[in-house]
Design a protein around this motif. Structure first.
Motif, short mmCIF file in Angstrom:
data_model
loop_
_atom_site.label_atom_id
_atom_site.label_comp_id
_atom_site.label_asym_id
_atom_site.label_seq_id
_atom_site.Cartn_x
_atom_site.Cartn_y
_atom_site.Cartn_z
N ALA A 71 -8.16 -13.51 34.42
CA ALA A 71 -8.11 -14.96 34.27
C ALA A 71 -9.28 -15.57 35.04
CB ALA A 71 -6.79 -15.52 34.84
N ASP A 72 -9.61 -16.81 34.68
CA ASP A 72 -10.48 -17.62 35.53
C ASP A 72 -9.57 -18.56 36.31
OD1 ASP A 72 -12.26 -19.27 36.79
OD2 ASP A 72 -12.63 -20.49 35.00
N LEU A 73 -9.43 -18.30 37.58
CA LEU A 73 -8.43 -19.06 38.36
C LEU A 73 -8.80 -20.53 38.50
CD1 LEU A 73 -7.39 -16.61 41.21
CD2 LEU A 73 -6.15 -17.19 39.12
N LEU A 96 -11.02 -15.97 50.87
CA LEU A 96 -10.13 -14.83 51.11
C LEU A 96 -10.63 -13.58 50.40
CD1 LEU A 96 -6.67 -16.64 50.82
CD2 LEU A 96 -7.57 -15.52 52.86
N PHE A 97 -11.14 -13.72 49.19
CA PHE A 97 -11.67 -12.55 48.49
C PHE A 97 -12.84 -11.94 49.26
CE2 PHE A 97 -9.76 -14.10 44.37
CZ PHE A 97 -8.98 -12.98 44.16
N GLY A 98 -13.57 -12.78 49.99
CA GLY A 98 -14.69 -12.27 50.77
C GLY A 98 -14.26 -11.55 52.04
N ASN A 127 -1.43 -8.51 43.33
CA ASN A 127 -2.49 -7.49 43.25
C ASN A 127 -3.78 -8.05 42.65
OD1 ASN A 127 -1.12 -7.88 40.85
ND2 ASN A 127 -1.23 -5.76 40.18
N LEU A 128 -4.07 -9.32 42.95
CA LEU A 128 -5.29 -9.97 42.46
C LEU A 128 -6.53 -9.27 43.00
CD1 LEU A 128 -4.84 -13.82 42.97
CD2 LEU A 128 -5.11 -12.63 40.79
N GLU A 129 -7.53 -9.13 42.13
CA GLU A 129 -8.84 -8.66 42.60
C GLU A 129 -9.90 -9.53 41.97
OE1 GLU A 129 -9.62 -4.49 42.42
OE2 GLU A 129 -7.49 -4.03 42.58
N ARG A 130 -10.95 -9.82 42.74
CA ARG A 130 -12.01 -10.61 42.17
C ARG A 130 -12.79 -9.77 41.17
NH1 ARG A 130 -16.97 -12.74 42.39
NH2 ARG A 130 -17.96 -11.57 44.06
N ASP A 131 -13.11 -10.36 40.04
CA ASP A 131 -13.96 -9.69 39.05
C ASP A 131 -15.39 -9.76 39.58
OD1 ASP A 131 -15.54 -8.92 36.99
OD2 ASP A 131 -14.59 -10.19 35.48
N THR A 132 -15.86 -8.64 40.10
CA THR A 132 -17.15 -8.67 40.81
C THR A 132 -18.34 -8.44 39.88
OG1 THR A 132 -16.72 -6.37 41.36
CG2 THR A 132 -16.27 -8.00 43.07
N SER A 133 -18.10 -8.52 38.56
CA SER A 133 -19.23 -8.35 37.64
C SER A 133 -20.19 -9.54 37.72
CB SER A 133 -18.73 -8.15 36.21
OG SER A 133 -18.00 -9.27 35.78
N PRO A 169 -13.44 -15.67 38.24
CA PRO A 169 -12.81 -14.64 37.41
C PRO A 169 -12.12 -13.58 38.28
CG PRO A 169 -15.16 -14.93 36.88
CD PRO A 169 -14.91 -15.61 38.18
N VAL A 170 -10.90 -13.25 37.89
CA VAL A 170 -10.14 -12.23 38.62
C VAL A 170 -9.50 -11.27 37.62
CG1 VAL A 170 -9.61 -13.70 40.61
CG2 VAL A 170 -8.09 -13.72 38.64
#
Lengths: 412, 341
Positions: A133-135, A266-268, A384-390, A407-408
């Motif tokens: 998703a794009d949060l 937080l993702f950082g 279990n969210l993860e950032r989409d690091t692409s 994007p996650v």
């Protein structure tokens, strides 16, 4: 004999002439770091205004009896008069008295859970089994606008329209570039704001007509029309529209920005993300740091001197506007160690994200709870969210700032 | 001249003219706050004891009723005496059973698995506790206290059952519980303690549960599982018991019987270091990994973890990966003292 020590110690501020709006909108931090170091109260030509950039001066001006609220020129061009953020005295008192009842903590406590939690659930249900998703566009912004939209009584205005309105009002409000002659440098930048206002009036006028005849206690705008007025009378719609625009821009957009920025922070810091997901009681603290780290109302408010005054050693004549860059003040190295790092464990000093003084944000309590409930439901549903690091996360904005998308992915 | 403000057991000095919030924040104790000028109400707290001066707290933000109810705005209030305060968000927690000191009598000491003993303690009077809680034993002749989870259900309140694992060189285990402990011995017991407990019966909706215990971490899970199944006999309950080898397993009969009576209950022994003996069909690996393999989605479940810290950490990750809501994850880590035995 001439020595360098006889030269004036003031730094050469010619670089201020080269600042552009585009640069500020992409990333204001570099310019403001230099402003704080060399000229924390300085005239910035492209803005046609003085700018306060450190915490001490921002707080001093925001709470000073020698200053009162004023809307920035582009903001005034966008909202018209009397917007609550740009008026003082009796009109300001009346407008605050109009908006505050629904925002008092006791009142917010009575409705905020039932208002926001089902909305957050509803948006989550639309994508929680997708795995990606794009949060920002699918969650943070919709939760923010739908919650406030329903509170205002705009049930029939869909969330994408509300998002479109705040985005257009935002770009218009922050179309701040000025010419040397004190004219707007990009007058065409106000066109989309004017279009949004026309759409807003087309949607809201019929509702106001209805609420004048049939007051609706559950609609904040209906109460603005009636509260405190003699029987049979309502506030004039032209009187409340500028404040409706304030809501439709800032109050609609900023809780979404706050949630989005906090998530990026937080993702950082994966350890901190894990702590917050595992212990939802930490969410308010993470949000507080997120609001400091990337303040949503980054440089959106101003004050004007009521008489000649000296601030930080600089003499300002009467009627001098000063833009308060709270987003910069919240990175003041005099207060915060390594301010560019998101760290909700840092010493918990107050920040200026909600402003200070008589024009401090009226929606602090409400906004904090919208953001809290939004993140609680998000982590509850998708721990279990993860950032989409692409791709990298892009932030945009000088007046108002937040991630443009986030994007996650997650295992379904 | 100043006073002491205490929240959650932590005390700070607060000068006479210093806002309570300021004192906490300067001491590094965070509490919700936003405007710091009394208008937003974010920092509202409850004064449990002591006296405060509300100063310029606005009546809109802090109503007369709230003042009368002992609330205060931390950013405005000054202390007029030492005071204890608490967050308004944290009140309303469930009632707890009173903590008590009792002298218990050893009724049974039995070797039930490799280096593992069951100890049954008779109490002079019933002890109220929730299944999943623990007690502390005082090692005789010392100040050492050791914590052991209760394997009991709440109605088993006169005979407490503990599962004890031998720790090499441990003062409590090698030096006492595995050396000379005899039926009839008297033991000083303090309890109940801990928050590793089921929701109150009226709030327990009978939702699915997964429990993972490592070694004697099975003990509290036995109390929890039996209570949960008694409340909702058909509920789905998945219990993993992670051990090194088959010799470490125990209470297999009890668990088989439970599975027979409750079709929704599944017991999964898992061996991490030794192969499964022929014919047993025991699975091998880590129970937290097997859970991820076995369960596609744990949304709406509750999760329960008791064991060594590494197992608990892995369990939290596994549960979240299967989207079990973090709020529903309960954990009981063996404290470092347990490692001392």
């Amino acid at each position: 004999m001439t020595t360098t020590s006889e030269k004036p110690a003031t730094p050469d501020l010619a670089w201020l002439d080269d600042i552009t709006m585009t640069e500020l909108e992409r990333n204001p931090y570099k310019v403001y770091e230099r402003l704080r170091a060399e000229a924390p109260l300085a005239y910035v030509p492209v803005l046609g205004s003085y700018v306060a950039s450190n915490a001490e001066i921002c707080r001093e001006i925001a709470t000073s009896p020698d200053f009162e609220g004023v809307i920035t020129p582009a903001g005034g061009r966008t909202f018209g008069h009397p917007a609550i953020i740009g008026v003082n005295g009796d009109i300001h008192a009346d407008l605050r008295g109009m908006v505050e009842p629904a925002l008092q903590p006791v009142e917010v406590d009575s409705y905020v859970e039932d208002l926001v939690r089902p909305i957050a659930r509803r948006y989550l249900e639309q994508f929680e089994n997708d795995g990606h998703a794009d949060l920002v566009s699918q969650y943070c912004e919709p939760v923010s606008v739908r919650s406030l939209g329903d509170l205002l009584g705009l049930h029939d205005v869909d969330s994408d329209t509300l998002r479109d309105w705040f985005a257009k009002l935002n770009r218009s409000f922050t179309n701040a570039a000025m010419t040397e002659d004190g004219e707007f440098a990009n007058p065409e930048g106000f066109v989309e704001g004017d279009q949004a206002k026309a759409e807003i009036q087309a949607a809201v006028d019929p509702l106001i007509d209805k609420w004048i005849a049939e007051p609706d206690e559950t609609s904040a705008i209906s109460r603005w029309l009636h509260d405190g007025m003699p029987p049979g009378q309502t506030r004039d719609r032209e009187y409340i529209y500028p404040t409706i625009y304030v809501y439709l821009l800032g109050a609609m957009q900023e809780p979404g920005h706050g949630m989005g920025s906090t998530l990026v922070g937080l993702f950082g810091e994966p350890d901190q993300m894990e702590q917050v997901v595992d212990d939802p009681a930490l969410i308010p603290r993470a949000l507080s740091e997120g609001m400091r780290w990337t303040s949503p109302i980054w440089s959106g408010t101003a004050r004007i001197s009521t008489g000649p005054v000296t601030v930080a050693g600089i003499d300002l004549p009467a009627n001098t506007p000063v833009i308060l860059s709270y987003g910069s003040a919240n990175h003041d190295t005099g207060l915060y160690d390594a301010p560019t790092r998101f760290d909700f464990h840092r010493p918990p000093l107050p920040h200026l994200a909600f402003g200070a003084g008589t024009h401090a944000c009226a929606g602090i309590y409400y906004a904090n709870h919208v953001m809290r409930i939004g993140l609680e439901e998000l982590f509850e549903s998708i721990p279990n969210l993860e950032r989409d690091t692409s791709s990298d996360v892009d932030f945009w904005g000088w007046g108002f700032r937040g991630p443009t998308s986030l994007p996650v992915t997650w295992e379904v | 001249m100043g006073f002491t403000a205490t929240v959650g057991g932590r005390s700070v000095d607060c000068a006479e003219d210093q806002p309570v919030l300021d004192a906490f924040l300067r001491a590094g104790i965070w509490m919700p706050n936003s405007c710091n000028q009394g208008t937003c109400g974010t920092c509202k707290l409850r004064v449990v004891s002591g006296e405060v001066d509300h100063r310029s707290s606005p009546a809109d933000t802090l109503t007369d009723d709230e003042r009368a109810a002992g609330l205060a705005l931390a950013c405005q209030a000054r202390l007029r005496s030492d005071a204890v305060v608490e967050s308004t968000g944290a009140v309303g927690g469930r009632a707890t059973h009173p903590l008590r000191d009792l002298t218990a009598t050893v009724l049974e000491v039995a070797d039930i698995a490799r280096d593992t003993r069951r100890v049954r303690l008779g109490l002079p009077e019933p002890l109220a506790f929730d299944p999943g809680q623990y007690i502390e034993l005082t090692v005789p002749g010392t100040d050492l206290r050791r914590q052991y989870s209760l394997a009991n259900t709440a109605d088993e309140d006169k005979v407490l059952e503990l599962h004890v694992r031998l720790v090499s060189g441990g003062a409590a285990t090698e030096g006492w519980l595995f050396d000379g402990l005899a039926v009839g011995d008297r033991i000083e017991v303090t309890g109940p303690l801990g928050d590793f407990v089921l929701p109150a019966a009226e709030e327990d909706d009978g939702g699915p549960m997964v429990l993972i215990g490592g070694g004697t971490g099975l003990a509290p899970l036995l109390g929890l599982v039996r209570t949960a199944l008694a409340r909702h006999p058909q509920r789905e309950v998945l219990l993993y018991h992670g051990v090194r080898g088959a010799e470490d397993l125990y209470d297999l009969d009890l668990l088989a019987e439970l599975a027979e009576v409750h079709p929704g209950f599944t017991f999964v022994p898992v061996l991490s270091h030794e192969p499964a003996p022929d014919g047993t069909g025991y699975r091998t690996g880590l129970p937290t990994d097997l859970f991820v393999d076995d369960v596609a989605s744990a949304r709406g479940w509750s999760g329960w973890l008791c064991g060594p810290p590494a197992m608990v950490e892995a369990g939290v990750k596994a549960f979240k990966r299967r989207r079990l809501a973090p709020r529903m994850i309960h954990r009981e880590k063996f404290t470092p003292a347990d490692a001392l035995g």
